[in-house]
Design a protein around this motif. Sequence first.
Motif, mmCIF file in Angstrom:
data_model
loop_
_atom_site.group_PDB
_atom_site.id
_atom_site.type_symbol
_atom_site.label_atom_id
_atom_site.label_comp_id
_atom_site.label_asym_id
_atom_site.label_seq_id
_atom_site.Cartn_x
_atom_site.Cartn_y
_atom_site.Cartn_z
ATOM 1 N N ALA A 1 72.958 79.090 -66.733
ATOM 2 C CA ALA A 1 73.149 80.113 -65.713
ATOM 3 C C ALA A 1 72.344 81.348 -66.094
ATOM 4 N N TYR A 2 71.574 81.844 -65.143
ATOM 5 C CA TYR A 2 70.720 83.004 -65.347
ATOM 6 C C TYR A 2 71.441 84.234 -64.827
ATOM 7 N N ASP A 3 71.669 85.199 -65.702
ATOM 8 C CA ASP A 3 72.389 86.422 -65.335
ATOM 9 C C ASP A 3 71.417 87.589 -65.312
ATOM 10 N N ARG A 4 71.126 88.062 -64.107
ATOM 11 C CA ARG A 4 70.219 89.202 -63.968
ATOM 12 C C ARG A 4 70.931 90.398 -63.361
ATOM 13 N N GLY A 5 72.260 90.303 -63.252
ATOM 14 C CA GLY A 5 73.022 91.367 -62.613
ATOM 15 C C GLY A 5 73.090 91.145 -61.117
ATOM 16 N N ASN A 6 73.835 91.988 -60.428
ATOM 17 C CA ASN A 6 73.963 91.886 -58.973
ATOM 18 C C ASN A 6 72.979 92.822 -58.295
ATOM 19 N N GLY A 7 72.724 92.569 -57.020
ATOM 20 C CA GLY A 7 71.720 93.350 -56.312
ATOM 21 C C GLY A 7 72.140 93.730 -54.908
ATOM 22 N N ALA A 8 71.261 94.474 -54.262
ATOM 23 C CA ALA A 8 71.484 94.898 -52.884
ATOM 24 C C ALA A 8 70.156 94.859 -52.144
ATOM 25 N N THR A 9 70.229 94.644 -50.838
ATOM 26 C CA THR A 9 69.039 94.612 -49.989
ATOM 27 C C THR A 9 69.360 95.284 -48.674
ATOM 28 N N ILE A 10 68.306 95.769 -47.989
ATOM 29 C CA ILE A 10 68.527 96.519 -46.758
ATOM 30 C C ILE A 10 67.410 96.271 -45.749
ATOM 31 N N LEU A 11 67.786 96.209 -44.488
ATOM 32 C CA LEU A 11 66.821 96.185 -43.394
ATOM 33 C C LEU A 11 66.850 97.556 -42.738
ATOM 34 N N ALA B 1 64.846 95.777 -51.772
ATOM 35 C CA ALA B 1 65.966 95.262 -52.562
ATOM 36 C C ALA B 1 65.836 95.712 -54.006
ATOM 37 N N GLY B 2 66.948 95.644 -54.726
ATOM 38 C CA GLY B 2 66.917 95.960 -56.141
ATOM 39 C C GLY B 2 68.252 95.669 -56.798
ATOM 40 N N LEU B 3 68.245 95.721 -58.111
ATOM 41 C CA LEU B 3 69.468 95.497 -58.864
ATOM 42 C C LEU B 3 70.363 96.729 -58.801
ATOM 43 N N LEU B 4 71.657 96.522 -58.963
ATOM 44 C CA LEU B 4 72.607 97.624 -58.890
ATOM 45 C C LEU B 4 72.477 98.584 -60.071
ATOM 46 N N ASP B 5 72.102 98.074 -61.232
ATOM 47 C CA ASP B 5 71.964 98.914 -62.429
ATOM 48 C C ASP B 5 73.194 99.778 -62.670
ATOM 49 N N LYS B 6 74.354 99.177 -62.631
ATOM 50 C CA LYS B 6 75.643 99.837 -62.897
ATOM 51 C C LYS B 6 76.083 100.813 -61.806
ATOM 52 N N ASP B 7 75.329 100.921 -60.707
ATOM 53 C CA ASP B 7 75.761 101.731 -59.566
ATOM 54 C C ASP B 7 76.562 100.860 -58.618
ATOM 55 N N ASN B 8 77.285 101.486 -57.687
ATOM 56 C CA ASN B 8 77.910 100.693 -56.634
ATOM 57 C C ASN B 8 76.809 100.275 -55.670
ATOM 58 N N PRO B 9 77.031 99.229 -54.866
ATOM 59 C CA PRO B 9 75.968 98.712 -53.995
ATOM 60 C C PRO B 9 75.363 99.758 -53.055
ATOM 61 N N GLU B 10 76.191 100.626 -52.466
ATOM 62 C CA GLU B 10 75.674 101.620 -51.519
ATOM 63 C C GLU B 10 74.753 102.634 -52.212
ATOM 64 N N THR B 11 75.169 103.122 -53.355
ATOM 65 C CA THR B 11 74.337 104.070 -54.111
ATOM 66 C C THR B 11 73.032 103.407 -54.536
ATOM 67 N N ALA B 12 73.130 102.176 -55.009
ATOM 68 C CA ALA B 12 71.947 101.451 -55.478
ATOM 69 C C ALA B 12 70.946 101.229 -54.352
ATOM 70 N N ILE B 13 71.415 100.856 -53.171
ATOM 71 C CA ILE B 13 70.463 100.553 -52.098
ATOM 72 C C ILE B 13 69.817 101.820 -51.556
ATOM 73 N N LYS B 14 70.536 102.915 -51.571
ATOM 74 C CA LYS B 14 69.912 104.193 -51.163
ATOM 75 C C LYS B 14 68.812 104.578 -52.152
ATOM 76 N N ARG B 15 69.068 104.404 -53.452
ATOM 77 C CA ARG B 15 68.080 104.703 -54.490
ATOM 78 C C ARG B 15 66.854 103.801 -54.333
ATOM 79 N N GLU B 16 67.109 102.501 -54.194
ATOM 80 C CA GLU B 16 66.006 101.543 -54.068
ATOM 81 C C GLU B 16 65.178 101.794 -52.811
ATOM 82 N N THR B 17 65.848 102.171 -51.719
ATOM 83 C CA THR B 17 65.139 102.435 -50.465
ATOM 84 C C THR B 17 64.140 103.573 -50.653
ATOM 85 N N GLU B 18 64.576 104.640 -51.291
ATOM 86 C CA GLU B 18 63.670 105.773 -51.501
ATOM 87 C C GLU B 18 62.542 105.399 -52.460
ATOM 88 N N GLU B 19 62.870 104.706 -53.555
ATOM 89 C CA GLU B 19 61.851 104.322 -54.532
ATOM 90 C C GLU B 19 60.802 103.390 -53.933
#
Length: 194
Positions: free
Chosen positions: A42-52, A86-104
């Motif tokens: 099993a490959y563990d890369r953490g959880n992620g989020a994606t957005i349209l 899309a991106g990994l959560l990096d210890k953030d909650n999904p909503e915070t992570a996707i807002k960060r990834e969207t801007e980046e």
Amino acid sequence: MSNENVKIISKEILSDNWYTLNKIKFEYKTKGGVIETQEREAYDRGNGATILLYNKANQTVILTRQFRLPTYINGNESGMLIETCAGLLDKDNPETAIKRETEEETGYKISEVKKVFEAYMSPGSVTEILYFFVAEYSKEMKVSDGGGHHEEQENIEVLELPFSNALQMIATGEIKDGKTIMLLQYAQINNLMG
């Protein structure tokens, strides 16, 4: 984790280079009551989020294009894949992570997102669960060119496409990414474009 039919016997790290690949030996009690000993990786890369990101007025969506090595070594000639941000959560909650990834990645600073579902994308080998979001965007939300972080070796091209073209790109095979197909079809089924 609590499933009385499963007992983990051992866990061995096979690789901890980029993410973690574990070899797990476990006992599994079948419906018939037989206890089977099995081994899986099993490959563990953490959880992620994606957005349209979508714009009703212009009937457009924001997608990205970047090189994906696994697709390249599996026959995608260029290795380039068109995807939703899309991106990994990096210890953030999904909503915070996707807002960060969207801007980046896209350069759009969004404040309102809507979680639409979550899904395991490759449950036979990858532990990741992906949280799916949608959000409206406008030109006023553009704060940078996007493209990802240079230090993370992200070379992301930002695409603004007519929604109808993006849907057609699924049929032609120009879009082959599962999360992107799921979100585009969600937008179509739920009439997000109005």
